[in-house]
Write a protein that holds these residues in place. Sequence first.
Motif, PDB file in Angstrom:
ATOM      1  N   ARG A  67       0.885  -1.169   0.105  1.00 52.42           N
ATOM      2  CA  ARG A  67      -0.034  -0.104   0.163  1.00 52.42           C
ATOM      3  C   ARG A  67       0.884   1.394   0.031  1.00 52.42           C
ATOM      4  O   ARG A  67       1.912   1.191   0.617  1.00 52.42           O
ATOM      5  N   MET A  68       0.620   2.298  -0.848  1.00 57.88           N
ATOM      6  CA  MET A  68       1.241   3.463  -0.887  1.00 57.88           C
ATOM      7  C   MET A  68       0.701   4.599  -0.030  1.00 57.88           C
ATOM      8  O   MET A  68      -0.420   4.769  -0.107  1.00 57.88           O
ATOM      9  N   GLY A  69       1.684   5.187   0.610  1.00 56.45           N
ATOM     10  CA  GLY A  69       1.022   6.599   1.172  1.00 56.45           C
ATOM     11  C   GLY A  69       0.821   7.494   0.479  1.00 56.45           C
ATOM     12  O   GLY A  69       1.003   7.521  -0.949  1.00 56.45           O
ATOM     13  N   ALA A  70       0.725   8.587   0.561  1.00 54.91           N
ATOM     14  CA  ALA A  70       0.466   9.809  -0.193  1.00 54.91           C
ATOM     15  C   ALA A  70       0.979  11.194   0.319  1.00 54.91           C
ATOM     16  O   ALA A  70       0.437  12.161   0.119  1.00 54.91           O
ATOM     17  N   GLY A  71       2.072  11.022   1.003  1.00 57.91           N
ATOM     18  CA  GLY A  71       2.971  12.395   1.894  1.00 57.91           C
ATOM     19  C   GLY A  71       2.077  12.676   2.838  1.00 57.91           C
ATOM     20  O   GLY A  71       1.472  13.695   2.765  1.00 57.91           O
ATOM     21  N   ALA A  72       2.275  11.957   4.040  1.00 57.48           N
ATOM     22  CA  ALA A  72       1.923  12.657   5.495  1.00 57.48           C
ATOM     23  C   ALA A  72       3.015  11.924   6.346  1.00 57.48           C
ATOM     24  O   ALA A  72       2.637  10.665   6.486  1.00 57.48           O
ATOM     25  N   PHE A  73       3.408  12.752   6.946  1.00 51.47           N
ATOM     26  CA  PHE A  73       4.488  12.116   8.136  1.00 51.47           C
ATOM     27  C   PHE A  73       3.877  11.309   9.159  1.00 51.47           C
ATOM     28  O   PHE A  73       4.121  10.340   9.496  1.00 51.47           O
ATOM     29  N   VAL A  74       2.748  11.911   9.559  1.00 55.59           N
ATOM     30  CA  VAL A  74       1.891  11.270  10.755  1.00 55.59           C
ATOM     31  C   VAL A  74       1.655   9.733  10.467  1.00 55.59           C
ATOM     32  O   VAL A  74       1.415   9.120  11.398  1.00 55.59           O
ATOM     33  N   CYS A  75       1.560   9.490   9.144  1.00 56.92           N
ATOM     34  CA  CYS A  75       1.132   7.881   9.006  1.00 56.92           C
ATOM     35  C   CYS A  75       2.252   6.978   9.094  1.00 56.92           C
ATOM     36  O   CYS A  75       2.124   5.729   9.375  1.00 56.92           O
ATOM     37  N   GLY A  76       3.387   7.580   9.692  1.00 59.83           N
ATOM     38  CA  GLY A  76       4.306   6.461  10.296  1.00 59.83           C
ATOM     39  C   GLY A  76       3.833   6.120  11.709  1.00 59.83           C
ATOM     40  O   GLY A  76       4.258   5.073  12.300  1.00 59.83           O
ATOM     41  N   GLU A  77       3.009   6.829  12.148  1.00 63.11           N
ATOM     42  CA  GLU A  77       2.372   6.391  13.709  1.00 63.11           C
ATOM     43  C   GLU A  77       1.421   5.264  13.387  1.00 63.11           C
ATOM     44  O   GLU A  77       0.618   5.494  12.295  1.00 63.11           O
ATOM     45  N   GLU A  78       1.440   4.221  14.067  1.00 60.87           N
ATOM     46  CA  GLU A  78       0.884   3.024  13.710  1.00 60.87           C
ATOM     47  C   GLU A  78      -0.673   2.861  13.618  1.00 60.87           C
ATOM     48  O   GLU A  78      -1.291   2.696  12.525  1.00 60.87           O
ATOM     49  N   THR A  79      -1.261   3.739  14.544  1.00 63.00           N
ATOM     50  CA  THR A  79      -2.911   3.829  14.201  1.00 63.00           C
ATOM     51  C   THR A  79      -3.153   4.724  13.202  1.00 63.00           C
ATOM     52  O   THR A  79      -4.282   4.466  12.548  1.00 63.00           O
ATOM     53  N   ALA A  80      -2.270   5.766  12.869  1.00 58.77           N
ATOM     54  CA  ALA A  80      -2.725   6.710  11.745  1.00 58.77           C
ATOM     55  C   ALA A  80      -2.344   5.904  10.454  1.00 58.77           C
ATOM     56  O   ALA A  80      -3.138   5.963   9.329  1.00 58.77           O
ATOM     57  N   LEU A  81      -1.428   5.078  10.469  1.00 59.73           N
ATOM     58  CA  LEU A  81      -1.052   4.099   9.136  1.00 59.73           C
ATOM     59  C   LEU A  81      -2.349   3.313   9.159  1.00 59.73           C
ATOM     60  O   LEU A  81      -2.454   3.000   7.698  1.00 59.73           O
ATOM     61  N   MET A  82      -2.666   2.656   9.995  1.00 60.70           N
ATOM     62  CA  MET A  82      -3.968   1.700   9.586  1.00 60.70           C
ATOM     63  C   MET A  82      -5.022   2.522   9.159  1.00 60.70           C
ATOM     64  O   MET A  82      -5.546   2.030   8.133  1.00 60.70           O
TER      65      MET A  82
END
Lengths: 594, 159
Positions: free
Chosen positions: A273-288
């Motif tokens: 799955r590819m992100g779209a440029g958001a640093f906070v997505c490295g946080e696990e709940t944000a990532l999910m």
Amino acid sequence: MAYFRSHVLVSVDPVCVEKGAYELIETLQDELVKQGLVEEVQVLETSRIGDPETEGLDLMVYPEAVHYTKLTLDDVPFLVEEQFLKGRIAEQYIRETKRVVDEELSAPKTKEVRIVLKNIGEIDPLNIEDYIARDGYMALGKVLTEMTPEETIQEVLDSGLRGRGGAGFPTGLKWRFISNAEGEQKYMICNADEGDPGAFANRRVLEGDPHSVIEGMIIGAYAAGASQGYIYCRAEYPIAVRTMKTAIEQARNFGLLGDDILGSGFSFDLEVRMGAGAFVCGEETALMASIEGQRGEPRPRPPFPAQKGLWQQPSNINNVETYSNIPQIILKGAEWFASLGYKKSTGTKTFSMAGDVKNTGLIEVPFGITLREIIYDVGGGIKEDKKFKAVQTGGPMGGCLPESHLDLHMDYEALAEAGSILGSGGLVVMDEDTCMVDIARFFMDFTQDESCGKCTPCRIGTRRILEILTRICEGKGKPDDIDTLRYLCEQINENSLCGLGKGAPNPVKSTLEHFLDEYEAHIYEKRCPAKVCKSLIRFEIIDGLCTGCTLCARNCPVDAISGERRQTHVIDPDICIKCGICEQLCPYDAIEIK
Amino acid sequence: MATEVKEGQDIRNMVRTLVQNHGDEKAELIPILHEINRELGYISDEAIKELSKRMNLPSSHIYSVATFYRMLSTEPRGRHVIQFCESAPCHVAGGRLVWQKLQRELGLAKGETSQDDKWTLLTTSCLGLCGVGPVMVIDNDIYGNVTPEQVPGILKNYE
């Protein structure tokens, strides 16, 4: 596996691609066809070899392990003729690097121990057979045929492996939690959202040894009882995404992913799955949340992902480097792994070195090594032999440590005690010309920008800090600013929802602690000791040194410099925008920053 | 980036095909938005409306996702998008001077698009190329070890 007498490794990391790595591969292929050598010589893509800062392209020839540098496409015909047709080393193209032997390449720098990076640059990441040839997927075979899930968890627990994403939570324990959790469907997730500025270890593993991550994930899935996995990779890493997709496809074709893996009855599949440029997505709940197709905003824990994670099902999230360690732990045993490292931090850690250090790039060292050893022995010291000022560890939420901390033994606990973090292993080295207030402002600008805005302390607090720091850098600091900053740091740290907010004050807190004199100079004396903050410096031409060559006046973008030819020039401080061009250009060092 | 301007029916067809290929599960939203962004250069209102219909999601949800992520844009962008790395390693390696030069050369500030729609100037988060900082990306081309002096020459490569 077809037999080739020679292998040519061409670096295709983004920098080399930009320099024309694919054109080099094409030219090589053409030349090999011309010489009738295609059956004998194999051209492989690999991640970075050599020093990216040198001009031209790099390639390596095996089995001789000769490293050619600074190549242009025009060099290829002669090189192919010499190296492959006549079988002798084309000495004239080994322009800088001497002949490298195999052992030196695998252990290139003193004090390095490579587990996670052991295959990088040694194998073709796009060819699963290369990975298998170097004991790849043997650990998976061992786990599926000889070990129960519980034994697998125990082995990882005994190894002492802790989360390499930065938090340092014991991986085996995490796996036990999900293994014990009730749920129809369990998910194994790989956090490849390496957003910390200055950290690129995960990128290099994903691009250079993708199967080690996949193998680690399958083993984890077997231990946890998960049947579906996701690798969440940031969109800023397009080559990593491409490589992982190819690797997954190959693993599927080899029966290593999908139904009934290796005939064991265990099934597991994997998607990128590819992100779209958001640093906070490295946080696990944000990532999910992001995998689910939502805004990547963190949510409070508990419930922890092991109970309610992706789509409310039990989920396990580990970092790229964590997974990549797993196959070696299974193969060589927990005891071997635990014998490396220091105190409660076992094994090795990769560090991405950047900034004012001579050898920038990726290293892997056992825990317990001191910062001094990393910067001076492995890193080669400070560029231009300037004076060391500070090192910022662990990315934007890490602290800046001064010279007095250089003998600190690197592990999770020691760094936390010193007011910093291990984080993702970024190391930004700063020399004497760095203004620490400016650096703190810079990091705050980053976290303030990346704050997702959900919780108040982080959203508003980081902005307040940034405003104060900006004011200080502009020479408008107030006497009570330092106390206000301390208060804000404490509040944001204590009351933020996720790791981003909790860690955000670290750069400010640590610089306040170790470099208070610089803050004071800015606030009380309106002076920037490192001569960086524009509002607090002015450029002046020194009378005796200026020859009146007019170079500065001709290049000044705002025409702030005046003077007759062969006469001392003068800078008008009211017009000057302090861009520094004149200072850089002056051949007589006649321009002074005050 | 955007090769040609598409409108109306074209956009609706494109969205329909994308949803067919990806499926209409909510988890596919971000991958689909990525593709729309790549095709059009941004995510237009028209595309959001059609996507809302095809995926059975409120437009407000799609808009909130599209505006959350830095690499997705809901505003049209120039023919060439410049992304300058604003991260600490590039900053420490002299990125500040390059950034100033870039802004001066283009007459644009962060986030702006030029009058003639040629350039959009953005900053990006770390690209993981810290060993060769300062780094900037124009469309899909990566430039490392950039100095202020190189900026005009690099920009000249683009029509």
